[in-house]
Scaffold this motif. Structure first.
Motif, PDB file in Angstrom:
ATOM      1  N   TRP A 160     -10.405 130.616  56.713  1.00  0.00           N
ATOM      2  CA  TRP A 160      -9.814 129.850  57.812  1.00  0.00           C
ATOM      3  C   TRP A 160     -10.305 130.404  59.155  1.00  0.00           C
ATOM      4  O   TRP A 160     -10.739 129.673  60.040  1.00  0.00           O
ATOM      5  CB  TRP A 160      -8.298 129.960  57.674  1.00  0.00           C
ATOM      6  N   ASP A 187     -13.812 129.401  59.758  1.00  0.00           N
ATOM      7  CA  ASP A 187     -13.951 128.014  60.188  1.00  0.00           C
ATOM      8  C   ASP A 187     -13.563 127.851  61.645  1.00  0.00           C
ATOM      9  O   ASP A 187     -14.045 126.952  62.326  1.00  0.00           O
ATOM     10  CB  ASP A 187     -13.091 127.098  59.305  1.00  0.00           C
ATOM     11  N   ARG A 199     -12.787 126.940  51.342  1.00  0.00           N
ATOM     12  CA  ARG A 199     -11.399 127.046  50.926  1.00  0.00           C
ATOM     13  C   ARG A 199     -11.174 126.449  49.535  1.00  0.00           C
ATOM     14  O   ARG A 199     -10.464 126.995  48.715  1.00  0.00           O
ATOM     15  CB  ARG A 199     -10.521 126.299  51.930  1.00  0.00           C
TER      16      ARG A 199
END
Ligand code: ATP
Ligand code: MG
Lengths: 279, 256
Positions: free
Chosen positions: B83, B86, B168
């Motif tokens: 996360w 990203d 993910r």
């Protein structure tokens, strides 16, 4: 170490250019995202990197900021080799990624405090330097708010504050004004000019905005398919193409015209996501 | 060394701050161990399905459940890292001159905080259920040290996987596939002696077995560590160091 991290912008490495690349290349599989790029950026320049989606701008910046190892070729940033002495390069640069990267779960102040520690600013200077940077970017009043409550423009300014906190010699900004309103963009330009004039910072900026390229940048390179298609001052580039040519014409001419031919789906999604986060 | 400490503390502090600010995740992770102890443990203890020697079944699995919740809360830590990648947060950390070791180690410490919270929750439930725990300070400190080490170990393992799979979706898949076998191929909820030979070999290679073993030796009255605490700690520490070394190499590839 402390000493190396707090180097002021004026203190330069051994090379005479802020950025110098020779045959710099990065392959992804068989795709040459950056293809034998030779580039010299003198100290104190605001240098614009243009090119269609997928032209290789971000890949070039990632190599210069030591995030991505080159496949072949060489580059020196701040006088140090990006492969041979990445730690020395890192101490001399600041970077604003194309993605919005401030940590939303932290306040503006805390975001900067983390940077201050990672860049080894002396403890007794941290607070003043952070306040100064926030003030400079017009964020003093929002310093104690969580960054996730910031508007897109404020996040960009926070990221710039973060990138300049340790007074790097060279700033790498990957589309720092994407999604900003005209006023916010002008504020960012104004600040970048000030950083250059007061600290002699060199700025390498990518943009899709021709006004930005024309008014902010002293020199431009247009990339196409991983290669540098042309380099020159904005005025030279225009007059080189024709007496009435605009920078848009220059871009269309060198960047292969039309819509991206190299951009991929994930790139487009990423750009859109960034735009959405920016509101 | 000083620099390493300063930088890893900076990273860990930030994570702690975020945890305190938004503790929901921490509490939702505590639900599972509660269920294991109050439902699964109670039922199996009642039917006397698994012979665990002198100590009752509930006391037997309490350390196992703590080890399990350390594993489960650490193993999905890779998701958070993906996360962050990203979002570009990892990029920002990696362009700083901070040592790569500090970045990875700081993250491991912060996973340790989560493990400690789990430990507190489980001590609480176990006491409420009148399971006989050892409450001498040395024993508790030993448990906390083991929990820190275990959390660091499994979160670093998780980081390694995140660096390899990078997305993910793939991580979720692999995370599911890995955690259950790690859990069942350990002595968390039944003694090693009850396992078939092949499974016992797998269990011996499983770091979770050693974590369970330390905790069993330290946490409950009458609990014994089969390998000896020193051996357990040494093995856990060695695995942790190896994982750290691998993670330090792989972490920068996350942004490529
Ligand atoms: N990690 C990666 N793996 C595979 N291909 C990649 C990777 N990163 C970039 N590319 C490819 O390299 C090319 C150049 O991408 P890059 O992001 O440098 O373009 P850009 O000029 O920054 O584009 P934009 O204006 O959309 O930001 C694209 O074709 C892209 O698909
Ligand atoms: Mg880009």
């Amino acid at each position: 170490m402390k000493e190396q991290a707090v180097k002021a912008a004026g203190e330069r490495g051994t090379g005479e250019a802020a950025v110098r690349t020779i045959g710099l290349t990065r392959l992804f599989g068989s795709l040459a995202a950056v293809d034998h790029v030779d580039l010299v950026i003198p100290y104190g320049e605001i240098f614009g990197l243009l090119g269609a989606n997928g032209a290789g701008k971000s890949t070039l910046i990632k190599m210069l900021t030591t995030l991505l190892p080159p496949t072949s070729g060489h580059a020196q940033v701040g006088g140090f080799d990006i492969v041979g002495a990445p730690a020395l390069v890192r101490g001399r640069i600041g970077y604003v990624p194309q993605l919005l990267s401030a940590d939303g779960a932290l306040t503006g102040y805390e975001n900067l405090l983390l940077s201050a520690k990672l860049y080894g600013l002396p403890r007794e200077e941290r607070h003043d330097r952070i306040e100064e940077a926030l003030d400079f970017m017009g964020l003093a009043d929002s310093a104690k708010r969580l960054a996730k409550t910031y508007s897109g423009g404020m996040i960009r300014r926070l990221e710039l504050a973060q990138a300049m906190l340790h007074r790097p010699a060279i700033l790498f900004l990957d589309e720092p004004t994407i999604g900003l309103d005209p006023v916010a963009r002008h504020v960012v330009w104004e600040r970048l000019r000030e950083l250059r004039s007061s600290y002699g910072m060199t700025v390498l900026i990518t943009t899709h905005d021709m006004e930005e390229a024309e008014t902010l940048c002293g020199e431009l390179a247009i990339m196409h398919g991983g290669r540098i298609a042309v380099i020159g001052k904005p005025l030279e580039l225009r007059t080189g193409l024709g007496p009435t040519a605009s920078l848009n014409d220059v871009f269309a001419h060198y960047a292969g015209g039309g819509i991206s031919d190299g951009g991929d789906f994930s790139g487009a999604v990423r750009t859109r996501r960034t735009a959405r986060r920016l509101g | 060394m000083l620099r390493f400490l300063r930088e890893s503390t900076a990273i860990a502090q930030v994570e702690l701050l975020k945890l305190v600010r938004d503790p929901t995740e921490m509490f939702s992770r505590a639900v599972q161990p509660v269920l294991w102890l109050t439902v699964f443990g109670q039922v199996l203890a009642h039917v006397h399905g698994i012979y665990t020697g002198e100590i009752g079944y509930l006391a037997f699995i309490t350390p196992g459940i703590l080890a399990q919740s350390v594993l489960f809360s650490a193993i999905f830590y890779g998701i958070a890292v993906i996360w962050e990648r990203d979002l570009g947060v990892v990029h920002k950390l990696l362009v700083s001159p901070a040592l790569r070791n500090s970045l990875v180690f700081g993250k491991a410490i912060s996973a340790g905080f989560r493990g400690l919270v789990q430990a507190v929750v489980i001590y609480g439930i176990a006491l409420a259920m009148h399971i006989t725990l050892r409450l001498e300070p040395q024993a508790i400190l030993g448990v906390l040290a083991a929990v820190l080490l275990g959390s660091g170990l499994f979160s670093t393992f998780s980081l390694i996987i995140a660096c390899i799979v990078k997305t993910r979706e793939r991580f979720m898949g692999i995370g599911q596939v890995l955690t259950m076998p790690l859990f069942f191929a350990s002595s968390a909820i039944y003694p090693l002696e009850l396992m078939p030979g092949w499974l016992r070999i797998v269990a011996r290679l499983n770091p979770l077995t050693y974590l369970v073993d330390v905790l069993r030796g330290l946490m409950i009255v009458g609990g014994v560590s089969m390998h000896g605490l020193g051996v357990d700690f040494a093995i856990l520490l060695a695995i942790f160091v190896v994982f750290l070394l691998v993670a330090v190499r792989l972490y920068p590839t996350l942004v490529e």
